[in-house]
Design a protein around this motif. Structure first.
Motif, PDB file in Angstrom:
ATOM      1  N   ALA A  18      11.987  -8.704  16.468  1.00  0.00           N
ATOM      2  CA  ALA A  18      12.956  -9.225  15.504  1.00  0.00           C
ATOM      3  C   ALA A  18      13.455  -8.120  14.588  1.00  0.00           C
ATOM      4  O   ALA A  18      14.642  -8.090  14.212  1.00  0.00           O
ATOM      5  N   GLU A  19      12.558  -7.186  14.233  1.00  0.00           N
ATOM      6  CA  GLU A  19      12.979  -6.055  13.409  1.00  0.00           C
ATOM      7  C   GLU A  19      13.941  -5.151  14.177  1.00  0.00           C
ATOM      8  O   GLU A  19      14.925  -4.657  13.624  1.00  0.00           O
ATOM      9  N   TYR A  20      13.658  -4.911  15.452  1.00  0.00           N
ATOM     10  CA  TYR A  20      14.605  -4.138  16.271  1.00  0.00           C
ATOM     11  C   TYR A  20      15.984  -4.795  16.238  1.00  0.00           C
ATOM     12  O   TYR A  20      17.000  -4.113  16.021  1.00  0.00           O
ATOM     13  N   TYR A  21      16.030  -6.079  16.494  1.00  0.00           N
ATOM     14  CA  TYR A  21      17.302  -6.792  16.555  1.00  0.00           C
ATOM     15  C   TYR A  21      18.036  -6.692  15.222  1.00  0.00           C
ATOM     16  O   TYR A  21      19.254  -6.434  15.179  1.00  0.00           O
ATOM     17  N   ARG A  22      17.289  -6.863  14.124  1.00  0.00           N
ATOM     18  CA  ARG A  22      17.897  -6.784  12.794  1.00  0.00           C
ATOM     19  C   ARG A  22      18.432  -5.377  12.525  1.00  0.00           C
ATOM     20  O   ARG A  22      19.597  -5.208  12.113  1.00  0.00           O
ATOM     21  N   ILE A  23      17.604  -4.366  12.749  1.00  0.00           N
ATOM     22  CA  ILE A  23      18.006  -2.985  12.436  1.00  0.00           C
ATOM     23  C   ILE A  23      19.193  -2.557  13.293  1.00  0.00           C
ATOM     24  O   ILE A  23      20.154  -1.951  12.799  1.00  0.00           O
ATOM     25  N   ILE A  24      19.138  -2.873  14.589  1.00  0.00           N
ATOM     26  CA  ILE A  24      20.238  -2.487  15.482  1.00  0.00           C
ATOM     27  C   ILE A  24      21.547  -3.120  15.020  1.00  0.00           C
ATOM     28  O   ILE A  24      22.577  -2.441  14.907  1.00  0.00           O
ATOM     29  N   ASN A  25      21.543  -4.400  14.719  1.00  0.00           N
ATOM     30  CA  ASN A  25      22.778  -5.078  14.325  1.00  0.00           C
ATOM     31  C   ASN A  25      23.257  -4.648  12.946  1.00  0.00           C
ATOM     32  O   ASN A  25      24.464  -4.463  12.730  1.00  0.00           O
ATOM     33  N   GLU A  26      22.340  -4.444  12.010  1.00  0.00           N
ATOM     34  CA  GLU A  26      22.753  -3.966  10.689  1.00  0.00           C
ATOM     35  C   GLU A  26      23.353  -2.570  10.788  1.00  0.00           C
ATOM     36  O   GLU A  26      24.328  -2.256  10.085  1.00  0.00           O
ATOM     37  N   THR A  27      22.789  -1.726  11.653  1.00  0.00           N
ATOM     38  CA  THR A  27      23.289  -0.359  11.790  1.00  0.00           C
ATOM     39  C   THR A  27      24.668  -0.339  12.447  1.00  0.00           C
ATOM     40  O   THR A  27      25.564   0.411  12.023  1.00  0.00           O
ATOM     41  N   VAL A  28      24.861  -1.174  13.469  1.00  0.00           N
ATOM     42  CA  VAL A  28      26.193  -1.268  14.089  1.00  0.00           C
ATOM     43  C   VAL A  28      27.225  -1.747  13.066  1.00  0.00           C
ATOM     44  O   VAL A  28      28.328  -1.189  12.959  1.00  0.00           O
ATOM     45  N   ARG A  29      26.877  -2.757  12.306  1.00  0.00           N
ATOM     46  CA  ARG A  29      27.816  -3.262  11.293  1.00  0.00           C
ATOM     47  C   ARG A  29      28.134  -2.196  10.253  1.00  0.00           C
ATOM     48  O   ARG A  29      29.295  -2.032   9.845  1.00  0.00           O
ATOM     49  N   ALA A  30      27.111  -1.441   9.834  1.00  0.00           N
ATOM     50  CA  ALA A  30      27.336  -0.390   8.834  1.00  0.00           C
ATOM     51  C   ALA A  30      28.257   0.701   9.378  1.00  0.00           C
ATOM     52  O   ALA A  30      29.076   1.252   8.634  1.00  0.00           O
ATOM     53  N   ARG A  31      28.132   0.992  10.655  1.00  0.00           N
ATOM     54  CA  ARG A  31      28.929   2.082  11.223  1.00  0.00           C
ATOM     55  C   ARG A  31      30.326   1.649  11.640  1.00  0.00           C
ATOM     56  O   ARG A  31      31.270   2.429  11.519  1.00  0.00           O
ATOM     57  N   LEU A  32      30.471   0.413  12.114  1.00  0.00           N
ATOM     58  CA  LEU A  32      31.760  -0.039  12.625  1.00  0.00           C
ATOM     59  C   LEU A  32      32.496  -0.953  11.666  1.00  0.00           C
ATOM     60  O   LEU A  32      33.708  -1.137  11.792  1.00  0.00           O
ATOM     61  N   GLY A  33      31.759  -1.569  10.728  1.00  0.00           N
ATOM     62  CA  GLY A  33      32.389  -2.381   9.702  1.00  0.00           C
ATOM     63  C   GLY A  33      32.704  -3.801  10.148  1.00  0.00           C
ATOM     64  O   GLY A  33      32.491  -4.189  11.299  1.00  0.00           O
ATOM     65  N   GLY A  34      33.197  -4.563   9.184  1.00  0.00           N
ATOM     66  CA  GLY A  34      33.653  -5.912   9.465  1.00  0.00           C
ATOM     67  C   GLY A  34      32.579  -6.807  10.039  1.00  0.00           C
ATOM     68  O   GLY A  34      31.446  -6.856   9.552  1.00  0.00           O
ATOM     69  N   LEU A  35      32.942  -7.510  11.100  1.00  0.00           N
ATOM     70  CA  LEU A  35      32.038  -8.462  11.743  1.00  0.00           C
ATOM     71  C   LEU A  35      31.388  -7.879  12.989  1.00  0.00           C
ATOM     72  O   LEU A  35      30.852  -8.625  13.822  1.00  0.00           O
ATOM     73  N   ARG A  36      31.396  -6.550  13.103  1.00  0.00           N
ATOM     74  CA  ARG A  36      30.877  -5.921  14.310  1.00  0.00           C
ATOM     75  C   ARG A  36      29.356  -6.084  14.408  1.00  0.00           C
ATOM     76  O   ARG A  36      28.635  -6.042  13.407  1.00  0.00           O
ATOM     77  N   SER A  37      28.875  -6.258  15.635  1.00  0.00           N
ATOM     78  CA  SER A  37      27.439  -6.342  15.904  1.00  0.00           C
ATOM     79  C   SER A  37      27.174  -5.743  17.269  1.00  0.00           C
ATOM     80  O   SER A  37      28.107  -5.361  17.994  1.00  0.00           O
ATOM     81  N   ALA A  38      25.914  -5.641  17.644  1.00  0.00           N
ATOM     82  CA  ALA A  38      25.531  -4.919  18.851  1.00  0.00           C
ATOM     83  C   ALA A  38      25.719  -5.765  20.103  1.00  0.00           C
ATOM     84  O   ALA A  38      25.514  -6.980  20.093  1.00  0.00           O
ATOM     85  N   ARG A  39      26.090  -5.095  21.192  1.00  0.00           N
ATOM     86  CA  ARG A  39      26.089  -5.710  22.517  1.00  0.00           C
ATOM     87  C   ARG A  39      24.712  -5.424  23.113  1.00  0.00           C
ATOM     88  O   ARG A  39      24.373  -4.274  23.386  1.00  0.00           O
ATOM     89  N   CYS A  40      23.907  -6.456  23.286  1.00  0.00           N
ATOM     90  CA  CYS A  40      22.557  -6.218  23.785  1.00  0.00           C
ATOM     91  C   CYS A  40      22.038  -7.410  24.582  1.00  0.00           C
ATOM     92  O   CYS A  40      22.507  -8.538  24.430  1.00  0.00           O
ATOM     93  N   LEU A  41      21.073  -7.107  25.431  1.00  0.00           N
ATOM     94  CA  LEU A  41      20.321  -8.108  26.172  1.00  0.00           C
ATOM     95  C   LEU A  41      18.859  -7.946  25.783  1.00  0.00           C
ATOM     96  O   LEU A  41      18.378  -6.825  25.609  1.00  0.00           O
ATOM     97  N   LEU A  42      18.138  -9.057  25.681  1.00  0.00           N
ATOM     98  CA  LEU A  42      16.716  -9.023  25.327  1.00  0.00           C
ATOM     99  C   LEU A  42      15.909  -9.779  26.373  1.00  0.00           C
ATOM    100  O   LEU A  42      16.188 -10.954  26.636  1.00  0.00           O
ATOM    101  N   TRP A  43      14.923  -9.095  26.945  1.00  0.00           N
ATOM    102  CA  TRP A  43      13.902  -9.767  27.736  1.00  0.00           C
ATOM    103  C   TRP A  43      12.648  -9.796  26.866  1.00  0.00           C
ATOM    104  O   TRP A  43      12.125  -8.747  26.478  1.00  0.00           O
ATOM    105  N   SER A  44      12.163 -10.996  26.542  1.00  0.00           N
ATOM    106  CA  SER A  44      11.044 -11.135  25.624  1.00  0.00           C
ATOM    107  C   SER A  44       9.836 -11.705  26.354  1.00  0.00           C
ATOM    108  O   SER A  44       9.879 -12.815  26.894  1.00  0.00           O
ATOM    109  N   PHE A  45       8.741 -10.941  26.361  1.00  0.00           N
ATOM    110  CA  PHE A  45       7.507 -11.367  27.010  1.00  0.00           C
ATOM    111  C   PHE A  45       6.761 -12.404  26.183  1.00  0.00           C
ATOM    112  O   PHE A  45       6.922 -12.474  24.956  1.00  0.00           O
ATOM    113  N   ASP A  46       5.907 -13.145  26.849  1.00  0.00           N
ATOM    114  CA  ASP A  46       4.848 -13.911  26.200  1.00  0.00           C
ATOM    115  C   ASP A  46       3.735 -12.909  25.910  1.00  0.00           C
ATOM    116  O   ASP A  46       3.032 -12.469  26.817  1.00  0.00           O
ATOM    117  N   PHE A  47       3.602 -12.508  24.641  1.00  0.00           N
ATOM    118  CA  PHE A  47       2.695 -11.405  24.318  1.00  0.00           C
ATOM    119  C   PHE A  47       1.241 -11.737  24.647  1.00  0.00           C
ATOM    120  O   PHE A  47       0.452 -10.840  24.941  1.00  0.00           O
TER     121      PHE A  47
END
Length: 234
Positions: A18-47
């Motif tokens: 969840a921290e990865y997802y937050r940091i990645i999207n906040e960083t994309v928004r900071a760099r590109l501005g506006g409503l921009r967010s990351a293009r990503c796919l997540l495969w999440s294991f049962d830990f």
């Protein structure tokens, strides 16, 4: 030019993913501005399944699981892969060999930032696997010339216990923060010029004010490096 699609292998644990997802999207928004967010796919294991393989030393099965996850992301359209955990970089080379995409290794942006700061001797906190096996320390030493210190045996056990009994379960305990502060202080006494938070959950517990030397948070550095890769050419 569109962003590259980031393939995230997560769920180990979901708290740090969840921290990865937050940091990645906040960083994309900071760099590109506006409503921009990351293009990503997540495969999440049962830990729970992955942790059982770790504790039983069934690393071949864990490697096969990560390879399958990476292949799923590749089929889904990811353009590079990020393993959202330090410990499971034990099989990073095998995963890279099994896919046709680049794998962004967590140790590399961390080591690059440490070297840029002029630091050569670092303390490493992480799971027992990360602190005691060579897949992580060895890369830092061989590729980047870093002198890596790990805590003494009792302290390694304490760091590992807090990760698996508390942090991956969403518990952040003041007593454990104090224990980590003391462990960091002992590494500094032995000559550590900085501390690597070499488990992606430790950043939930330890803050800069808990250390007399700089902290290098692998979660944030890895996530920011993923954005650098995704936005290259923008």
């Amino acid at each position: 030019m569109q962003q590259k699609v980031i393939g995230l292998i997560g769920g180990m644990s979901w708290e740090s993913s969840a921290e990865y997802y937050r940091i990645i999207n906040e960083t994309v928004r900071a760099r590109l501005g506006g409503l921009r967010s990351a293009r990503c796919l997540l495969w999440s294991f049962d830990f729970g399944e992955i942790e059982a393989l770790q504790q039983a030393g069934r690393w071949d099965e864990a490697t096969a699981a990560l390879i399958e996850a990476a292949r799923r992301l590749e089929r889904g359209g990811a353009e590079f892969v990020v393993i959202c955990t330090n410990t499971m970089h034990r099989m990073a080379d095998a995963v890279q060999a099994a896919i046709g995409l680049p794998l962004l290794h967590i140790a590399d942006p961390t080591a690059e930032r440490i070297r840029a700061a002029g630091i050569r001797r670092v303390g490493l906190l992480g799971t027992a696997f990360t602190m005691e096996q060579d897949f992580y320390k060895g890369r830092l030493a061989a590729r980047y010339g870093l002198d890596v210190l790990v805590p003494e045996a009792d302290d390694r056990a304490a760091v590992h216990r807090v990760i698996y009994e508390e942090l991956v379960r969403g518990r952040v305990e003041p007593a454990s923060r104090e224990a980590y502060r003391a462990i960091i202080a002992r590494l500094v006494e032995r000559g550590a010029e900085a501390i690597i938070l070499g488990c992606t959950e430790i950043m939930l517990l330890v803050r800069p004010e808990d250390s007399p030397v700089p902290l290098f948070d692998t979660t944030a550095l890895h996530a920011e490096a993923a954005v650098d890769r995704a936005l290259a050419g923008h």
